[in-house]
Design a protein around this motif. Structure first.
Motif, PDB file in Angstrom:
ATOM      1  N   THR A 107       0.981   5.912  -1.081  1.00 42.95           N
ATOM      2  CA  THR A 107       0.310   7.146  -1.008  1.00 42.95           C
ATOM      3  C   THR A 107      -1.443   7.384  -1.350  1.00 42.95           C
ATOM      4  OG1 THR A 107       2.533   7.966  -0.583  1.00 42.95           O
ATOM      5  CG2 THR A 107       0.532   9.175  -0.782  1.00 42.95           C
ATOM      6  N   SER A 108      -0.863   6.217  -2.862  1.00 43.88           N
ATOM      7  CA  SER A 108      -1.930   6.245  -4.180  1.00 43.88           C
ATOM      8  C   SER A 108      -2.413   5.876  -4.800  1.00 43.88           C
ATOM      9  CB  SER A 108      -2.075   7.509  -4.841  1.00 43.88           C
ATOM     10  OG  SER A 108      -1.029   7.607  -5.689  1.00 43.88           O
ATOM     11  N   THR A 114      -5.903   4.686  -7.003  1.00 44.39           N
ATOM     12  CA  THR A 114      -6.644   5.695  -6.820  1.00 44.39           C
ATOM     13  C   THR A 114      -6.951   6.420  -7.367  1.00 44.39           C
ATOM     14  OG1 THR A 114      -5.742   6.285  -5.072  1.00 44.39           O
ATOM     15  CG2 THR A 114      -7.330   3.784  -4.321  1.00 44.39           C
ATOM     16  N   LEU A 162      -8.311  -1.904   3.123  1.00 48.45           N
ATOM     17  CA  LEU A 162      -6.958  -2.822   2.354  1.00 48.45           C
ATOM     18  C   LEU A 162      -5.968  -3.173   3.250  1.00 48.45           C
ATOM     19  CD1 LEU A 162      -6.458   0.209  -0.710  1.00 48.45           C
ATOM     20  CD2 LEU A 162      -7.019  -1.712  -0.276  1.00 48.45           C
ATOM     21  N   GLU A 163      -5.710  -2.676   4.766  1.00 47.95           N
ATOM     22  CA  GLU A 163      -4.927  -3.096   5.587  1.00 47.95           C
ATOM     23  C   GLU A 163      -5.318  -4.191   6.016  1.00 47.95           C
ATOM     24  OE1 GLU A 163      -1.418  -2.484   6.764  1.00 47.95           O
ATOM     25  OE2 GLU A 163      -1.041  -0.507   5.504  1.00 47.95           O
ATOM     26  N   ARG A 208      -4.330  -7.474   3.811  1.00 41.61           N
ATOM     27  CA  ARG A 208      -2.550  -7.599   3.803  1.00 41.61           C
ATOM     28  C   ARG A 208      -2.468  -9.325   3.410  1.00 41.61           C
ATOM     29  NH1 ARG A 208       1.913  -4.105   2.670  1.00 41.61           N
ATOM     30  NH2 ARG A 208       0.994  -2.151   3.790  1.00 41.61           N
ATOM     31  N   ARG A 228      -7.682   3.154   3.043  1.00 47.61           N
ATOM     32  CA  ARG A 228      -6.837   2.686   3.317  1.00 47.61           C
ATOM     33  C   ARG A 228      -7.061   1.380   4.588  1.00 47.61           C
ATOM     34  NH1 ARG A 228      -1.560   3.395   2.907  1.00 47.61           N
ATOM     35  NH2 ARG A 228      -1.674   5.528   1.641  1.00 47.61           N
ATOM     36  N   ILE A 285       1.160  -1.243   0.303  1.00 54.01           N
ATOM     37  CA  ILE A 285      -0.120   0.217  -0.301  1.00 54.01           C
ATOM     38  C   ILE A 285       1.318   1.563   0.098  1.00 54.01           C
ATOM     39  CG2 ILE A 285      -1.765   1.420   0.951  1.00 54.01           C
ATOM     40  CD1 ILE A 285      -2.811  -1.529   2.875  1.00 54.01           C
ATOM     41  N   TYR A 288      -1.726   0.770  -4.576  1.00 59.87           N
ATOM     42  CA  TYR A 288      -1.705  -0.620  -4.166  1.00 59.87           C
ATOM     43  C   TYR A 288      -1.155  -1.300  -5.033  1.00 59.87           C
ATOM     44  CZ  TYR A 288      -6.847  -1.085  -4.418  1.00 59.87           C
ATOM     45  OH  TYR A 288      -7.912  -0.553  -4.977  1.00 59.87           O
ATOM     46  N   ASP A 316      -7.818   7.202   4.389  1.00 60.03           N
ATOM     47  CA  ASP A 316      -8.230   6.518   5.605  1.00 60.03           C
ATOM     48  C   ASP A 316      -9.036   5.308   5.863  1.00 60.03           C
ATOM     49  OD1 ASP A 316      -5.828   8.593   6.445  1.00 60.03           O
ATOM     50  OD2 ASP A 316      -7.546   9.640   7.626  1.00 60.03           O
ATOM     51  N   ILE A 355      -4.698   7.277  -0.987  1.00 59.49           N
ATOM     52  CA  ILE A 355      -5.738   6.842  -0.497  1.00 59.49           C
ATOM     53  C   ILE A 355      -6.365   6.803   0.747  1.00 59.49           C
ATOM     54  CG2 ILE A 355      -6.288   4.153   0.131  1.00 59.49           C
ATOM     55  CD1 ILE A 355      -3.623   3.659  -1.673  1.00 59.49           C
TER      56      ILE A 355
END
Length: 194
Positions: free
Chosen positions: A135-136, A161, A180-181, A184, A177, A133, A138, A174, A172
Motif C-alpha cells: 500500500t505504502s 513512500t 513500479l509495476e 516487476r 504504482r 508492491i 515496495y 496510481d 503509493i
C-alpha cells in the motif's frame, strides 16, 4: 603534491600490478551508465544460476580506489553505497518520462555477500527491479555483478513512500504504482540466516 601522487602510484603498482595505467587521465574517459531495460539481458552476468531479470534496469558503476580495504578487495560497507547509487540512477530512468514523484525513506536493507569483489577499472553492474508492491511500501531487488559477470552481492531494500510535509507514510499513487509495476521482477532467493 606530485611527490604524493607518485608515492601512491608506486604503492598501487606494488600491491596491484597491472591496475595502474600509464595514462593518468585514463579514468576520465570511463563513464558510468544506465542501461535501458531492453538491454538488460546483454548487460549482465555469466554467473552460474544467475538469469537477468525481465523488468530490471541495469546500471554500470565505476569502483573507486578508496573502496578497497586492508584485504585488498572492495569493503563490504561500500556495497551499500553502490546499491544506493544504483537505486538513485534507476529511479531517474524509471520516472524520467513522468511527473510522478515518490518521496521515499529506506525502511530496511539486507545485503547478502556472495563473492569477493576485487577492485577493477571496469565497472560493476547492478540490476534493480521491484519484487513487491504494498500500500505504502515496495521492495527492490538488486543484484551486483563484477566485470566478469560473477554475482558478488544481492540486496533486498524496502522503501516507504512518505508525505514530504509530515514525514509520515502515504499510499503509493496510481501513477507511481503503474511505473513500479512496469519493473516487476521475481525475488532473488536469499540464504536464511543461521
Amino acid at each position: 603534491m606530485l611527490r604524493v601522487a607518485e608515492t601512491h602510484r608506486g604503492l598501487a603498482e606494488e600491491t596491484h600490478p597491472g591496475l595502474v595505467s600509464d595514462q593518468p587521465d585514463r579514468l576520465h574517459n570511463v563513464s558510468d551508465t544506465t542501461v535501458s531495460p531492453d538491454a538488460t539481458d546483454r548487460a549482465v552476468s555469466t554467473s552460474p544460476g544467475h538469469v537477468p531479470h525481465s523488468g530490471a534496469t541495469a546500471v554500470s558503476l565505476q569502483l573507486r580506489w578508496g573502496d578497497m580495504d586492508v584485504n585488498e578487495h572492495v569493503n563490504n560497507v561500500q556495497f551499500a553505497r553502490l546499491f544506493e547509487e544504483s537505486r538513485v540512477r534507476t529511479f531517474a530512468t524509471w520516472f524520467e518520462e513522468t511527473s510522478t514523484v515518490l518521496p521515499i525513506l529506506v525502511a530496511r536493507q539486507v545485503i547478502e555477500f556472495r563473492a569477493v569483489l576485487m577492485y577493477s577499472f571496469e565497472p560493476v553492474t547492478i540490476e534493480t527491479g521491484v519484487s513487491r508492491i504494498g500500500t505504502s511500501s515496495y521492495t527492490l531487488m538488486g543484484v551486483l555483478t563484477d566485470p566478469a559477470g560473477q554475482v558478488c552481492a544481492v540486496a533486498e531494500t524496502t522503501v516507504v513512500t512518505i508525505d514530504p510535509r509530515t514525514g509520515r507514510p502515504r499510499p503509493i499513487s496510481d501513477e507511481g504504482r503503474a511505473v513500479l509495476e512496469g519493473h516487476r521482477t521475481q525475488p532473488v532467493p536469499m540464504h536464511p540466516a543461521n
